[in-house]
Scaffold this active site. Structure first.
Site, mmCIF file in Angstrom:
data_model
loop_
_atom_site.group_PDB
_atom_site.id
_atom_site.type_symbol
_atom_site.label_atom_id
_atom_site.label_comp_id
_atom_site.label_asym_id
_atom_site.label_seq_id
_atom_site.Cartn_x
_atom_site.Cartn_y
_atom_site.Cartn_z
ATOM 1 N N LYS A 23 0.833 -1.206 0.000
ATOM 2 C CA LYS A 23 0.000 0.000 0.000
ATOM 3 C C LYS A 23 0.869 1.258 0.000
ATOM 4 O O LYS A 23 0.527 2.253 -0.648
ATOM 5 C CB LYS A 23 -0.927 0.005 1.210
ATOM 6 C CG LYS A 23 -1.863 1.230 1.279
ATOM 7 C CD LYS A 23 -2.797 1.325 0.066
ATOM 8 C CE LYS A 23 -3.606 2.604 0.030
ATOM 9 N NZ LYS A 23 -4.627 2.702 1.087
ATOM 10 N N LYS A 70 -0.138 12.931 4.906
ATOM 11 C CA LYS A 70 0.141 11.781 5.776
ATOM 12 C C LYS A 70 0.769 10.632 5.003
ATOM 13 O O LYS A 70 1.819 10.098 5.395
ATOM 14 C CB LYS A 70 -1.155 11.297 6.436
ATOM 15 C CG LYS A 70 -1.009 9.970 7.200
ATOM 16 C CD LYS A 70 -2.334 9.463 7.724
ATOM 17 C CE LYS A 70 -3.232 8.872 6.665
ATOM 18 N NZ LYS A 70 -2.819 7.467 6.296
#
Length: 314
Positions: free
Chosen positions: A180, A248
């Site tokens: 991911k 983030k």
């Protein structure tokens, strides 16, 4: 075909009914599973339950009712709160139940979480997701998963109900989150590059809709260009995925590269672009709003229906 016996026996909980979690919970419900939900917005959980399922007032309360608990929150801090905060789920999940973690997190944190839950007899799947709200609602997500055979034995049919493809990337936590991280590197760079390209074309005097039409039918296109620059054309920066999400996520990408001394010049540049957008007050807008950092361009504005304008002026 869904295993009817497993469907009736496996109880599923979903925590976090945002753009992704709501679609995942609905997909599991369509597959015939009893679904319990929790969201920090109680009215959202109650609205879901009116269509079938049960709304709970805390993760702890929900945890006592499920065999598979799927967490679809923003980051590791929120997962910590779901599990170990006040009214957290960890102390109430039964031994042998499975916690499915779908957030984008530091892979080393995910590895440690598997160990922490194992001490309590709870199985764990590292299971980040990709595909967006539309694919979530259709049960066609991509899931990047890793974990033990025992965890898959319980949760695999539930994963199948939520997704089009479930990749099994290893027999312990970590690899799901690593893949991911790589995906988010590409996603962030593609959005930043798409914004830069669109800004260049607009500043050069090309109509934005003409530029979009040509590029989406040319070799330089990408899924992110086609998807995110459509938001720019519409002048609609409603956050499906916000600027601050990529602040983030690209931060996590850069952190993950440190131990292996992997240079990431494109990811670093894209991260700076999203940081600039966030610092300009755009952090909660759609990530396509990164285009607003480029000076001297006139961006498309939303088309307002004439009847709506008349109504507002009445």
């Amino acid at each position: 075909m869904q295993d009817a016996t497993r469907t009736t026996q496996t109880r599923v909980g979903v925590i976090g009914l945002g753009a992704m979690g709501s679609g995942m919970a609905a997909s599991v419900r369509r597959a015939g599973y009893p679904v319990a939900v929790f969201d920090v917005r109680p009215e959202v959980a109650r609205a879901f339950a009116r269509e079938g399922g049960t709304a709970h007032s805390s993760p702890a309360e929900l945890a006592t009712t499920v065999d598979v608990l799927v967490s679809v929150v923003v980051n590791a801090a929120q997962v910590e709160d779901v599990l170990f905060g006040a009214d957290g789920a960890a102390d109430r999940l039964r031994e042998g139940s499975v916690f499915v973690m779908c957030s984008t997190v530091d892979p080393s944190w995910s590895v440690a979480l598997e160990e922490r839950l194992a001490e309590r007899g709870i199985l764990y799947l590292d299971a980040p997701i990709s595909g967006g709200a539309v694919k979530s609602a259709a049960g066609e997500l991509t899931m990047m998963t890793s974990g033990s055979a025992a965890a898959y034995a319980v949760a695999a049919p539930v994963l199948d109900a939520m997704s089009g493809t479930v990749y099994r990337l290893g027999d312990r936590a970590g690899n799901g989150s690593k893949v991911k991280i790589v995906n988010q590197l590409l996603a962030g760079v593609h959005i930043a590059a798409a914004a830069e390209a669109m800004a260049l074309g607009i500043k050069a005097g090309v109509a934005a809709d003409d530029l979009y039409e040509v590029i989406t039918h040319s070799a330089g296109t990408s899924w992110m260009f086609e998807n995110r620059m459509a938001h720019v054309l519409a002048g609609d920066y409603t956050p499906l995925s916000a600027v601050d999400i990529f602040v983030k996520d690209l931060g996590l990408v850069l952190d993950a590269a440190g131990p292996t001394r992997s240079p990431l010049p494109l990811a670093a540049a894209a991260h700076q672009m999203f940081l600039q957008a966030s610092a300009a007050g755009l952090g909660r807008e759609d990530d396509s709003a990164v285009i607003k950092i480029f000076p001297g361009i006139e961006l498309p504005t939303p088309v307002v229906d004439a009847d709506t304008v008349d109504g507002l002026g009445a």
